[in-house]
Write an enzyme that holds these catalytic residues in place. Structure first.
Site, PDB file in Angstrom:
ATOM      1  N   HIS A  56       0.813  -1.266  -0.107  1.00  0.00           N
ATOM      2  CA  HIS A  56       0.055   0.124  -0.205  1.00  0.00           C
ATOM      3  C   HIS A  56       0.938   1.428  -0.085  1.00  0.00           C
ATOM      4  CE1 HIS A  56      -3.831  -2.027   0.734  1.00  0.00           C
ATOM      5  NE2 HIS A  56      -3.165  -2.867   1.263  1.00  0.00           N
ATOM      6  N   ASN A 129     -10.453  -2.472   2.444  1.00  0.00           N
ATOM      7  CA  ASN A 129     -10.037  -2.711   1.224  1.00  0.00           C
ATOM      8  C   ASN A 129     -11.467  -1.936   0.197  1.00  0.00           C
ATOM      9  OD1 ASN A 129      -7.178  -3.011   1.028  1.00  0.00           O
ATOM     10  ND2 ASN A 129      -7.678  -5.170   0.724  1.00  0.00           N
ATOM     11  N   TYR A 339       0.437  -4.092  12.217  1.00  0.00           N
ATOM     12  CA  TYR A 339       0.318  -2.919  11.659  1.00  0.00           C
ATOM     13  C   TYR A 339       1.350  -1.762  12.723  1.00  0.00           C
ATOM     14  CZ  TYR A 339      -2.921  -3.605   8.145  1.00  0.00           C
ATOM     15  OH  TYR A 339      -3.400  -4.296   6.987  1.00  0.00           O
TER      16      TYR A 339
HETATM   17 FE1  HDE Z   1      -2.475  -4.700   5.420  1.00  0.00          FE
HETATM   18  N1  HDE Z   1      -0.736  -3.890   5.874  1.00  0.00           N
HETATM   19  N2  HDE Z   1      -1.787  -6.441   6.066  1.00  0.00           N
HETATM   20  N3  HDE Z   1      -4.363  -5.665   4.738  1.00  0.00           N
HETATM   21  N4  HDE Z   1      -3.203  -2.842   4.836  1.00  0.00           N
HETATM   22  C1  HDE Z   1      -0.317  -2.619   5.875  1.00  0.00           C
HETATM   23  O1  HDE Z   1       0.828  -1.509   7.066  1.00  0.00           O
HETATM   24  C2  HDE Z   1      -0.807  -6.822   6.943  1.00  0.00           C
HETATM   25  C3  HDE Z   1      -4.659  -6.876   4.775  1.00  0.00           C
HETATM   26  C4  HDE Z   1      -4.566  -2.629   4.436  1.00  0.00           C
HETATM   27  O2  HDE Z   1      -3.191   3.709   4.207  1.00  0.00           O
HETATM   28  C5  HDE Z   1       0.719  -2.239   6.326  1.00  0.00           C
HETATM   29  O3  HDE Z   1       1.840   0.907   7.433  1.00  0.00           O
HETATM   30  C6  HDE Z   1      -0.912  -8.050   7.362  1.00  0.00           C
HETATM   31  C7  HDE Z   1      -6.039  -7.200   4.759  1.00  0.00           C
HETATM   32  C8  HDE Z   1      -4.566  -1.216   3.942  1.00  0.00           C
HETATM   33  O4  HDE Z   1      -1.422   3.516   5.395  1.00  0.00           O
HETATM   34  C9  HDE Z   1       1.300  -3.597   7.133  1.00  0.00           C
HETATM   35  C10 HDE Z   1      -1.837  -8.645   6.896  1.00  0.00           C
HETATM   36  C11 HDE Z   1      -6.622  -5.680   4.300  1.00  0.00           C
HETATM   37  C12 HDE Z   1      -3.025  -0.748   4.130  1.00  0.00           C
HETATM   38  C13 HDE Z   1       0.270  -4.473   6.688  1.00  0.00           C
HETATM   39  C14 HDE Z   1      -2.679  -7.769   5.963  1.00  0.00           C
HETATM   40  C15 HDE Z   1      -5.562  -4.901   4.535  1.00  0.00           C
HETATM   41  C16 HDE Z   1      -2.500  -1.712   4.712  1.00  0.00           C
HETATM   42  C17 HDE Z   1       1.736  -2.079   5.218  1.00  0.00           C
HETATM   43  C18 HDE Z   1      -2.238 -10.165   6.799  1.00  0.00           C
HETATM   44  C19 HDE Z   1      -7.983  -5.415   3.890  1.00  0.00           C
HETATM   45  C20 HDE Z   1      -2.569   0.822   4.142  1.00  0.00           C
HETATM   46  C21 HDE Z   1       2.643  -0.830   5.935  1.00  0.00           C
HETATM   47  C22 HDE Z   1      -2.795 -10.661   8.165  1.00  0.00           C
HETATM   48  C23 HDE Z   1      -8.890  -5.718   4.982  1.00  0.00           C
HETATM   49  C24 HDE Z   1      -3.187   1.699   4.993  1.00  0.00           C
HETATM   50  C25 HDE Z   1       1.766  -0.297   6.759  1.00  0.00           C
HETATM   51  C26 HDE Z   1      -2.526   3.037   5.022  1.00  0.00           C
HETATM   52  C27 HDE Z   1      -1.082  -1.860   5.222  1.00  0.00           C
HETATM   53  C28 HDE Z   1       0.228  -5.761   7.133  1.00  0.00           C
HETATM   54  C29 HDE Z   1      -3.625  -7.972   5.145  1.00  0.00           C
HETATM   55  C30 HDE Z   1      -5.627  -3.620   4.149  1.00  0.00           C
HETATM   56  C31 HDE Z   1       2.417  -4.216   6.582  1.00  0.00           C
HETATM   57  C32 HDE Z   1       0.149  -8.886   8.082  1.00  0.00           C
HETATM   58  C33 HDE Z   1      -6.677  -8.290   4.816  1.00  0.00           C
HETATM   59  C34 HDE Z   1      -5.672  -0.496   3.567  1.00  0.00           C
HETATM   60  O5  HDE Z   1       1.346  -3.484   8.506  1.00  0.00           O
END
Ligand code: HDE
Length: 486
Positions: A56, A129, A339
């Protein structure tokens, strides 16, 4: 922009005499190391980039408000959702998933829809999302999944073999793959797409009664998408097309809005529902749990400074308020750790104190120090608890709602594995034109895959979802449907 021509200063406030010429011996140099202004400018310039988000990375943000249109007090004590007319300031960040900070907006990819509500009880982050589901349902698979979406470690190019190898070996991804490869895989703008919490969460009311909940943000602009060929053209001409569209719309007062709805599942239904309600690769039928209106979100202010407000924004699914709690969804559970861990690494231990992240609610705790602690750091107030000096105290009424847990501790797979019904339902919901584009997109994406065994394994999944779905992809790839699935 600053129109007052103030005195230029160094980072330490000293007035600058000359910002055009380094200090040198004579007009030809060499440069003197005592030119602190020169040294400071160059050194700070080298440190302007913070690590981009590991996923993202490319995004756009806006400020706005959320207003309750239907009181939810029956289901949750969260002040944010109580009292028709109640307004809460919020900040949203839209994003793509796989691309780097400078990548194109109009790619085929889910879109991040991350909302930070600055409520009177602290911040509430709903980090979703533009799709109600996800590719996988256990956090442990996420790093591997994202590796396949990013660049091949050898060629530094996107690698379709990895993408389709992983998806063909992870049948739980089929539902979201069908969603992604269909029309909604490329939204026309950030304003013309829906947002979802995706996971199941828990709401608790003042009587301590809990229900399960799913969030749906329905765009008032109407859902509009972009076909692959138009998207590729725009990606080349203006990689920041969605970013620019959002900024210009708000700048000219064309404020985008979304209606927030929820699906509510009675607590006990979770044990008997035909799909595991905590499996984020599955939806809840709207027939079973109809949408209930909650309120309206309006974006009416652009950031003043992209880095300060968008790049430094930190969202976490763990940022919750009383009346909203986690469900056992294994993806959500993993995110509760990931996060804030990412934020401590990318932005710093005190990221929550940055203006964009700082709650509007009063902060009273015993957290002290840490790098870049730029506020009073608690001053001379008592710095431990319990204490006899009137420091902040806990209040038992805010304890998390107790809940039963059961089962042997172990690395155990979900026990419901029907990954075809809902993917097939999605296919059968599509019009002929939508199906045609879906198949064209899949065939184009799978054509570069080197190995036929990977393609055939994936075709089997499409076929099990719907025979026509599988047959049309197989025909497009000029490959057979294996006898064993017929
Ligand atoms: Fe993320 N995700 N994610 N994700 N995600 C990040 O946070 C993570 C997942 C989503 O505008 C990270 O600051 C793991 C689902 C958004 O700043 C990180 C898993 C959904 C954003 C991270 C998921 C999301 C992130 C990357 C599996 C939708 C941007 C750097 C368990 C429901 C937020 C950061 C923004 C960002 C980890 C799966 C949506 C690495 C471990 C499912 C919208 O922390």
């Amino acid at each position: 922009m600053d129109k007052e021509n103030k005195q230029l200063t160094t980072g330490t406030g000293a007035p600058v005499g000359d910002n055009q010429n380094s200090m040198t011996a004579g007009s030809r140099g060499p440069t003197l190391i005592q030119d602190i202004h020169l040294l400071e400018k160059l050194a700070h310039f080298n440190r302007e980039r913070v690590p981009e988000r590991v996923v993202h990375a490319k995004g756009a943000g806006a400020h706005g408000y959320f207003e309750v249109t239907n009181d939810m007090g029956k289901y949750t004590k969260a002040q944010l959702f109580n009292g028709v007319g109640k307004r809460t300031p919020m900040f949203i960040r839209f994003s793509t998933v796989a691309g780097e900070l400078g990548s194109a907006d109009t790619v085929r990819d889910p879109r991040g829809f991350a909302v930070k509500f600055y409520t009177e009880e602290g911040n509430y982050d709903l980090v979703g999302n533009n799709t109600p589901i996800f590719f996988i349902r256990d956090a442990i698979k996420f790093p591997d999944f994202i590796h396949t979406q990013k660049r091949d470690p050898k060629t530094h190019l996107k690698n379709p073999n990895a993408v389709w190898d992983f998806w063909s070996l992870s049948p739980e991804a089929l539902h979201q793959v069908t969603y992604l490869m269909g029309d909604r895989g490329i939204p026309a703008t950030y304003r013309h797409m829906n947002g979802y919490g995706s996971h199941t969460f828990k709401w608790v009311n003042n009587a301590g009664e809990a229900v399960w909940v799913k969030y749906h943000f329905k765009t008032e602009q109407g859902v509009k998408n972009m076909t692959s060929d138009v998207a590729s053209k725009i990606a080349g001409e203006n990689p920041d097309y969605h970013t620019e569209d959002l900024f210009n719309a708000i700048e000219k007062g064309d404020f985008p809005a979304w209606k927030l709805y929820v699906q509510i599942m009675p607590f006990e239904d979770a044990d008997t529902y035909r799909f595991d309600p905590f499996d984020v690769t599955k939806i809840w039928s709207h027939k079973d749990y109809p949408l209930i209106e909650v309120g309206r979100m309006v974006l009416d202010r652009n950031p003043e400074n992209y880095f300060a407000e968008v790049e430094q924004a930190t969202f976490s699914p763990g940022t919750m308020v009383p009346g909203i709690e986690a469900s056992p969804d294994k993806m959500l559970q993993g995110r509760l750790f990931a996060y804030s861990d990412a934020h401590r690494y990318r932005v710093g231990a005190n990221h929550n104190l940055l203006p964009i992240n700082r709650p509007k609610a009063e902060l009273n705790n015993y957290q002290r120090d840490g790098a870049m602690r730029f506020d009073q750091n608690g001053g001379g107030s008592v710095y431990y608890e319990p204490n006899s000096y009137g420091g902040p105290k806990e209040s038992p009424e805010y304890k998390q709602t107790p809940f039963d847990v059961a089962g042997l501790a172990g690395q155990t797979a979900y026990d419901q594995n029907d990954h075809y019904t809902q993917a097939g339902d999605l296919y059968r919901l599509m019009s002929e034109a939508e199906r045609r584009r879906l198949v064209e997109n899949i065939v184009a994406a799978m054509k570069p895959v080197e190995r036929n065994d990977i393609k055939i394994r994936q075709i089997q999944h499409f076929y099990k979802a719907d025979p026509e779905y599988g047959e049309r992809v197989a025909k497009g790839l000029n490959l057979p449907i294996p006898q064993e699935v017929k």
